[in-house]
Design an enzyme around this catalytic site. Structure first.
Site, PDB file in Angstrom:
ATOM      1  N   HIS A 191      -1.877 -13.144   1.656  1.00  0.00           N
ATOM      2  CA  HIS A 191      -0.900 -13.808   0.781  1.00  0.00           C
ATOM      3  C   HIS A 191      -1.327 -15.220   0.440  1.00  0.00           C
ATOM      4  O   HIS A 191      -0.986 -15.742  -0.604  1.00  0.00           O
ATOM      5  CB  HIS A 191       0.483 -13.727   1.394  1.00  0.00           C
ATOM      6  CG  HIS A 191       0.985 -12.330   1.315  1.00  0.00           C
ATOM      7  ND1 HIS A 191       0.957 -11.474   2.383  1.00  0.00           N
ATOM      8  CD2 HIS A 191       1.416 -11.605   0.253  1.00  0.00           C
ATOM      9  CE1 HIS A 191       1.384 -10.299   1.999  1.00  0.00           C
ATOM     10  NE2 HIS A 191       1.671 -10.336   0.713  1.00  0.00           N
ATOM     11  N   ASP A 479      -1.513  -3.450   0.389  1.00  0.00           N
ATOM     12  CA  ASP A 479      -1.104  -2.825   1.642  1.00  0.00           C
ATOM     13  C   ASP A 479      -1.657  -1.410   1.769  1.00  0.00           C
ATOM     14  O   ASP A 479      -2.010  -0.970   2.859  1.00  0.00           O
ATOM     15  CB  ASP A 479       0.426  -2.816   1.750  1.00  0.00           C
ATOM     16  CG  ASP A 479       0.944  -4.155   2.256  1.00  0.00           C
ATOM     17  OD1 ASP A 479       0.364  -4.683   3.215  1.00  0.00           O
ATOM     18  OD2 ASP A 479       1.900  -4.684   1.681  1.00  0.00           O
TER      19      ASP A 479
HETATM   20  C1  PEP Z   1       0.621  -4.841  -2.360  1.00  0.00           C
HETATM   21  O1  PEP Z   1       0.766  -4.595  -1.164  1.00  0.00           O
HETATM   22  O2  PEP Z   1      -0.342  -4.415  -3.039  1.00  0.00           O
HETATM   23  C2  PEP Z   1       1.568  -5.700  -3.068  1.00  0.00           C
HETATM   24  C3  PEP Z   1       1.494  -5.883  -4.359  1.00  0.00           C
HETATM   25  O3  PEP Z   1       2.505  -6.338  -2.316  1.00  0.00           O
HETATM   26  P1  PEP Z   1       2.197  -7.660  -1.462  1.00  0.00           P
HETATM   27  O4  PEP Z   1       0.831  -8.140  -1.824  1.00  0.00           O
HETATM   28  O5  PEP Z   1       3.259  -8.638  -1.805  1.00  0.00           O
HETATM   29  O6  PEP Z   1       2.295  -7.155  -0.056  1.00  0.00           O
HETATM   30 MG    MG Z   2       2.620  -5.050  -0.163  1.00  0.00          MG
END
Ligand code: PEP
Ligand code: MG
Length: 602
Positions: A191, A479
């Site tokens: 993130h 994820d």
């Molecule tokens: C993901 O997991 O690809 C997604 C878009 O959600 P985040 O990156 O916020 O976990």
């Molecule tokens: Mg995600």
């Protein structure tokens, strides 16, 4: 000059003085001094060393009295070092011979010691490095006193270097002053990396240990294209990068020209280009980059810097801000809170994590769910699971989303759905909230489209069943990759396993697209994979007609779409699906993309 290689997470090049967060947390103001200042700098050194030693002596006494002499001894060792004539001699030599300013000389010497300790075999002295940083910080604090510059009020541009930054710390960086950052830890889809993309500053993560190689004030280059950190670049390298920086800017402005052109393949097939946002203020830049709507609004960022759960009105205000910018007809997909794991972990509830904005306060105070730390937070009570255990929190957000739906094309999306039952529970709660609003006479869109993210392998496997119960899918590859390959998206040591091109991931995506097609469902890809031009042909070829991308990545993806045809993308995807390893897939896709757009990876 030293070159460190890491993971490129936000493109661009920055050249400037380093601000090393792990040690001083403030900026060393100057690096060189004139001869006339040498004596006064040496006097300042002696004074600062004396003050620092007095402080550690006082600490030693206080700790000895409270905890016993064995603990006081930690500070006794600090005092010993601060009063060691060899230390002061070495720093003075740098001031006298190299004309280094005293703060810079202190940092250089302490980093050399730290590096030497780190390199001793066995690693048992590595902990002492933290002591050296502590001593360095103490001397610098005494030297710079009130004049020290904090991260929040920098007067000049810097490049931030740190062991790691939490998403909240990253989001708090001011792009006007922080021109780039580089960290030892972190992975491609962390993130922190995502927030770097939002800030649009060049960033490299996962560089491995470098903090002891660099002092605050050293000139460094962050190359966000190739994932490089260059410490103390030589003249030639610096000039070369000045050139790269200039050509990147002109390349960016060329890409901007695509802004108003549709994302349409050469054979006339339209792809919807949407933007991923984390803050309402991002919707304007998102539109400027050519987005046709918001494909993923990560609402958990409402927690940033907050000490309590956002109220219904705060949720609503944020959503209405997005809608006001996007207008009534552009879709805005609001994802319900995806809290937990590495994102805005509530502090003070026993869960180890990054906290919110460094407040140390649990915004989920009302949850009171976890008495002890989770061993495996990524597999634990996060995201929709957390919401389903805290219906007040969940319903508050649903009410705001429904209320916002009266003002535009709002859609609701649930993250981390791993079973059909979970999805049904979410929909049931949504139905209850709708009833409440109806009873209260509050307007909302009764047909509010409901979608689910597909980011857990179980959801991809059950896509066919899930497809019967929602109106759209959004594949969260960040994820999905980590759970499929059991490789932490934040962990640089397993970053080679973590690849969107892995055949297992491609098969899951193919499966989801097929299930969606069977049920006539829109399917979007919103993980970082969708913003990487390497995978655009593949996704098109697999049947994806909607991409949601970090705004700065939109023009580059549009360019690939406009340079290919569906026919050649399908052929590329079919060939990629035949390959056996992520490396083969990535090499093949690189070749294919280069064939249609030779300059794409330059
Ligand atoms: C993901 O997991 O690809 C997604 C878009 O959600 P985040 O990156 O916020 O976990
Ligand atoms: Mg995600």
């Amino acid at each position: 000059m030293e070159i460190k290689r890491g993971i490129a997470v936000s493109p661009g090049v920055a050249i400037g003085p380093a601000l090393v967060l792990d040690s001083e947390w403030f900026r060393i103001p100057q690096r060189g001094i004139p001869s006339s200042q040498i004596d006064s700098e040496c006097e300042r050194l002696q004074h600062a060393l004396g003050q620092a030693a007095a402080e550690t002596r006082a600490n030693q006494e206080a700790v000895t009295a409270k905890l016993g002499p064995q603990y006081g001894a930690i500070f006794a060792a600090h005092t010993l070092m601060l009063t060691d004539p060899a230390l002061s001699r070495e720093i003075e030599t740098l001031i006298r011979n190299e004309h280094h300013a005293v703060a810079y000389a202190v940092s250089r010497v302490m980093r050399r010691y730290a590096k030497a300790l780190e390199s001793i075999e066995g690693g048992y002295l590595a902990d002492r490095v933290a002591d050296l940083f502590d001593i360095e910080k103490r001397i610098l604090r005494n030297l710079l006193g009130q004049r020290r510059e904090q991260l929040c009020d920098l007067s000049e541009p810097v490049i931030v270097l740190a062991h790691d930054l939490t998403p909240s710390e990253t989001a708090a960086l001011d792009p006007q002053r922080v021109h780039a950052f580089a960290t030892e830890a972190g992975g491609r889809a962390s993130h922190t990396a995502i927030v770097a993309g939002i800030l649009d500053i060049p960033s490299v993560v996962g560089l491995g240990g470098f903090i002891t190689d660099v002092s605050g004030g050293d000139v460094v280059i962050v190359d966000g294209h190739h994932g490089l950190l260059i410490i103390d670049p030589d003249e030639e390298t610096r000039e070369r990068y000045e050139h790269v920086r200039a050509s990147f800017r002109s390349h960016e402005s060329q890409l901007q020209e695509l802004r108003h052109l549709p994302a349409e393949t050469r054979d006339g097939v339209r792809v919807a280009m949407l933007g991923n946002i984390e803050f309402p203020q991002e919707s304007a830049p998102c539109l400027e980059r050519g987005a046709e709507g918001v494909g993923l609004y990560r609402t958990e960022f409402l927690y940033l810097g907050k000490q309590s759960d956002p109220t219904e009105e705060e949720h609503l205000e944020a959503y209405l801000t997005v809608l006001r910018t996007m207008g009534a007809n552009r879709p805005v997909v609001i994802r319900t809170l995806d809290l937990g794991a590495d994102k805005f972990l509530p502090r003070g509830n026993g869960v180890a994590g990054n906290g919110v904005g460094g407040t140390g306060v649990s915004p989920l105070g009302s949850v009171g769910l976890r008495a002890s730390p989770e061993r495996n937070p990524f597999l634990g009570l996060r995201s929709v699971r957390l919401c389903l255990r805290n219906l007040t929190l969940f319903k508050t957000q649903m009410r705001a989303i429904l209320r916002a739906s009266a003002f535009g094309d709002v859609r609701i999306m649930f993250p981390m759905i791993s079973t059909l039952l979970e999805l049904r529970q979410c929909k049931m709660i949504l139905a209850e909230v709708k009833e409440d609003l109806e009873e209260e006479g509050i307007a909302f869109n009764p047909q509010l489209p409901v979608g689910t993210m597909i980011e857990v392998p179980s959801a991809a496997i059950l896509a066919e069943q899930l497809a019967r119960e929602v109106s759209f899918f959004s594949i969260g590859t960040n994820d999905l990759i980590q759970y499929t390959l059991a490789a932490d998206r934040n962990n640089e040591t397993v970053s080679t396993l973590y690849s969107p091109g892995d055949p297992s991931v491609l098969r899951l995506i193919e499966r989801v697209v097929q299930a969606a097609a069977k049920h006539n469902l829109a399917v979007n890809v919103c993980g970082e994979m969708s913003g990487d031009p390497l995978y655009t042909m593949l996704l098109l070829g697999l049947g994806i007609r909607q991409l949601s991308v970090t705004p700065h990545g939109i023009p580059a993806i549009k360019r690939v779409i406009r340079s290919t045809t569906v026919e050649e993308s399908v052929a590329a995807a079919q060939e990629a699906m035949r390959l056996e390893t992520a490396r083969d897939v990535n090499n093949y896709l690189r070749e294919q993309t280069r064939r249609i757009l030779p300059e794409v990876f330059e």
